[in-house]
Design a protein around this motif. Sequence first.
Motif, PDB file in Angstrom:
ATOM      1  N   PRO A 136       0.846  -1.374  -0.065  1.00 15.68           N
ATOM      2  CA  PRO A 136       0.117   0.175   0.005  1.00 15.68           C
ATOM      3  C   PRO A 136       0.767   1.366   0.017  1.00 15.68           C
ATOM      4  CG  PRO A 136      -0.959  -1.716   1.691  1.00 15.68           C
ATOM      5  CD  PRO A 136       0.437  -2.094   1.198  1.00 15.68           C
ATOM      6  N   GLY A 137       1.742   1.405   0.592  1.00 14.18           N
ATOM      7  CA  GLY A 137       2.775   2.510   0.735  1.00 14.18           C
ATOM      8  C   GLY A 137       3.874   2.464  -0.473  1.00 14.18           C
ATOM      9  N   ILE A 156      -0.426   0.732   6.297  1.00 14.79           N
ATOM     10  CA  ILE A 156      -1.414   1.828   5.883  1.00 14.79           C
ATOM     11  C   ILE A 156      -1.570   3.146   6.761  1.00 14.79           C
ATOM     12  CG2 ILE A 156      -4.003   1.808   5.748  1.00 14.79           C
ATOM     13  CD1 ILE A 156      -4.173  -1.041   4.926  1.00 14.79           C
ATOM     14  N   LEU A 157      -1.280   2.849   7.994  1.00 17.04           N
ATOM     15  CA  LEU A 157      -1.399   3.999   8.856  1.00 17.04           C
ATOM     16  C   LEU A 157      -0.156   5.081   8.495  1.00 17.04           C
ATOM     17  CD1 LEU A 157      -2.503   5.488  11.316  1.00 17.04           C
ATOM     18  CD2 LEU A 157      -1.116   4.222  12.820  1.00 17.04           C
ATOM     19  N   GLY A 158       1.116   4.425   8.305  1.00 16.07           N
ATOM     20  CA  GLY A 158       1.989   5.229   7.974  1.00 16.07           C
ATOM     21  C   GLY A 158       1.735   5.841   6.658  1.00 16.07           C
ATOM     22  N   THR A 159       1.186   5.170   5.672  1.00 16.40           N
ATOM     23  CA  THR A 159       0.788   5.623   4.185  1.00 16.40           C
ATOM     24  C   THR A 159      -0.090   6.944   4.481  1.00 16.40           C
ATOM     25  OG1 THR A 159       0.949   3.470   3.180  1.00 16.40           O
ATOM     26  CG2 THR A 159      -0.052   5.168   1.870  1.00 16.40           C
ATOM     27  N   ALA A 193      12.859  11.875   5.672  1.00 18.72           N
ATOM     28  CA  ALA A 193      12.863  10.481   6.013  1.00 18.72           C
ATOM     29  C   ALA A 193      12.259   9.783   6.836  1.00 18.72           C
ATOM     30  CB  ALA A 193      14.370  10.788   7.071  1.00 18.72           C
ATOM     31  N   LEU A 194      11.208  10.444   7.519  1.00 20.19           N
ATOM     32  CA  LEU A 194      10.327   9.612   8.202  1.00 20.19           C
ATOM     33  C   LEU A 194       9.159   9.181   7.510  1.00 20.19           C
ATOM     34  CD1 LEU A 194       9.853  12.385  11.149  1.00 20.19           C
ATOM     35  CD2 LEU A 194      10.876  10.149  11.429  1.00 20.19           C
ATOM     36  N   MET A 195       9.023   9.908   6.211  1.00 22.27           N
ATOM     37  CA  MET A 195       7.903   9.315   5.482  1.00 22.27           C
ATOM     38  C   MET A 195       8.356   8.065   4.678  1.00 22.27           C
ATOM     39  SD  MET A 195       6.170  12.660   3.627  1.00 22.27           S
ATOM     40  CE  MET A 195       7.610  13.614   3.040  1.00 22.27           C
ATOM     41  N   ARG A 196       9.724   7.964   4.470  1.00 24.92           N
ATOM     42  CA  ARG A 196      10.376   6.714   3.975  1.00 24.92           C
ATOM     43  C   ARG A 196      10.252   5.441   5.048  1.00 24.92           C
ATOM     44  NH1 ARG A 196      15.510   7.316   3.346  1.00 24.92           N
ATOM     45  NH2 ARG A 196      15.765   9.452   3.452  1.00 24.92           N
ATOM     46  N   ALA A 197      10.494   5.958   6.282  1.00 25.49           N
ATOM     47  CA  ALA A 197      10.586   5.064   7.137  1.00 25.49           C
ATOM     48  C   ALA A 197       9.092   4.411   7.567  1.00 25.49           C
ATOM     49  CB  ALA A 197      11.299   5.930   8.519  1.00 25.49           C
ATOM     50  N   ALA A 198       8.217   5.380   7.416  1.00 18.74           N
ATOM     51  CA  ALA A 198       6.847   5.014   7.728  1.00 18.74           C
ATOM     52  C   ALA A 198       6.259   3.808   7.050  1.00 18.74           C
ATOM     53  CB  ALA A 198       6.032   6.087   8.076  1.00 18.74           C
ATOM     54  N   PRO A 200       9.241   1.711  11.742  1.00 15.19           N
ATOM     55  CA  PRO A 200       8.139   2.397  11.012  1.00 15.19           C
ATOM     56  C   PRO A 200       7.013   2.795  12.113  1.00 15.19           C
ATOM     57  CG  PRO A 200       8.573   0.089   9.937  1.00 15.19           C
ATOM     58  CD  PRO A 200       9.478   0.432  11.332  1.00 15.19           C
ATOM     59  N   LEU A 201       6.554   2.209  13.091  1.00 19.01           N
ATOM     60  CA  LEU A 201       5.745   2.842  13.998  1.00 19.01           C
ATOM     61  C   LEU A 201       6.034   4.013  14.739  1.00 19.01           C
ATOM     62  CD1 LEU A 201       2.890   2.163  15.087  1.00 19.01           C
ATOM     63  CD2 LEU A 201       3.783   0.687  17.092  1.00 19.01           C
TER      64      LEU A 201
END
Length: 259
Positions: free
Chosen positions: A63-64, A152-155, A213-218, A231-232
């Motif tokens: 999904p991400g 999905i939450l990260g996305t 960087a956080l968007m990539r990690a999430a 990720p969390l």
Amino acid sequence: MNRINDLRAEWVRARAYRITVWAWPVMALAALGFAAFGVLAIRDALAAGSSVVSQVETLAYLPGGASGVSGLLVAILATTLVTADESSGTARQLRMVVSDTRLLASRLSVVVLLAVAATVVSAAAGLGVAAATLPPALLVATLASTVLWVNILGTLLVHATWGLLAFAAASLVPRSAVALGLVLAIVLGAPMLEMSLRALSWDTRALAFLPEALMRAATVTGSEAVTTVAPLAAVGLLVGWCLALAALAGVGTRRLRTA
């Protein structure tokens, strides 16, 4: 009731822009393309003798996969939401009848709805392709995996960060090209800065807490994101960035009244 009417009016105006018509098909095609590549990799792994369980995590990250493309489109939509009203004079008329707080709340609500819609499109594309081409047992196991729901939450947070970053930039500088330029400079400039600092043998660990960087990690879409921030944890930090960007957008919204 006023808040609902404000949101409905903002949403109607957003739907009237031509960019809204083509942004969603492009987003869906990008998500389907990334999902197809991921599914092909999973099918090859299964054909090579890999177990279904070992591919659950790979499927959970689908999904991400296209969040960079879909996030950029959310940013474009969020920018248009502000700049179109400001350039046409609609915002000036709105400020005669609504407060800055109500205007900010309605725009923030639309940005959040855009992020949710983009996440639904991305998740539906990834899981839809998987359901059509992969063994049902793998899909069922993935749906029961916490990795999928964290992704999905990260996305969702990635889309919200793109949207709020663009909203804040457009509120501070209500010109589409300049606002989008600022967004791209922040998102694309961070990796370039990191590479430059590494070439100089400087410590770059602090850059892992910037939005890009956080968007990539999430969403686990960066080569070193997983080893830097889990990720969390990245999701939690992105929530903080979203709140900060919403506050910055509020400053810009109030500033536009006196501009």
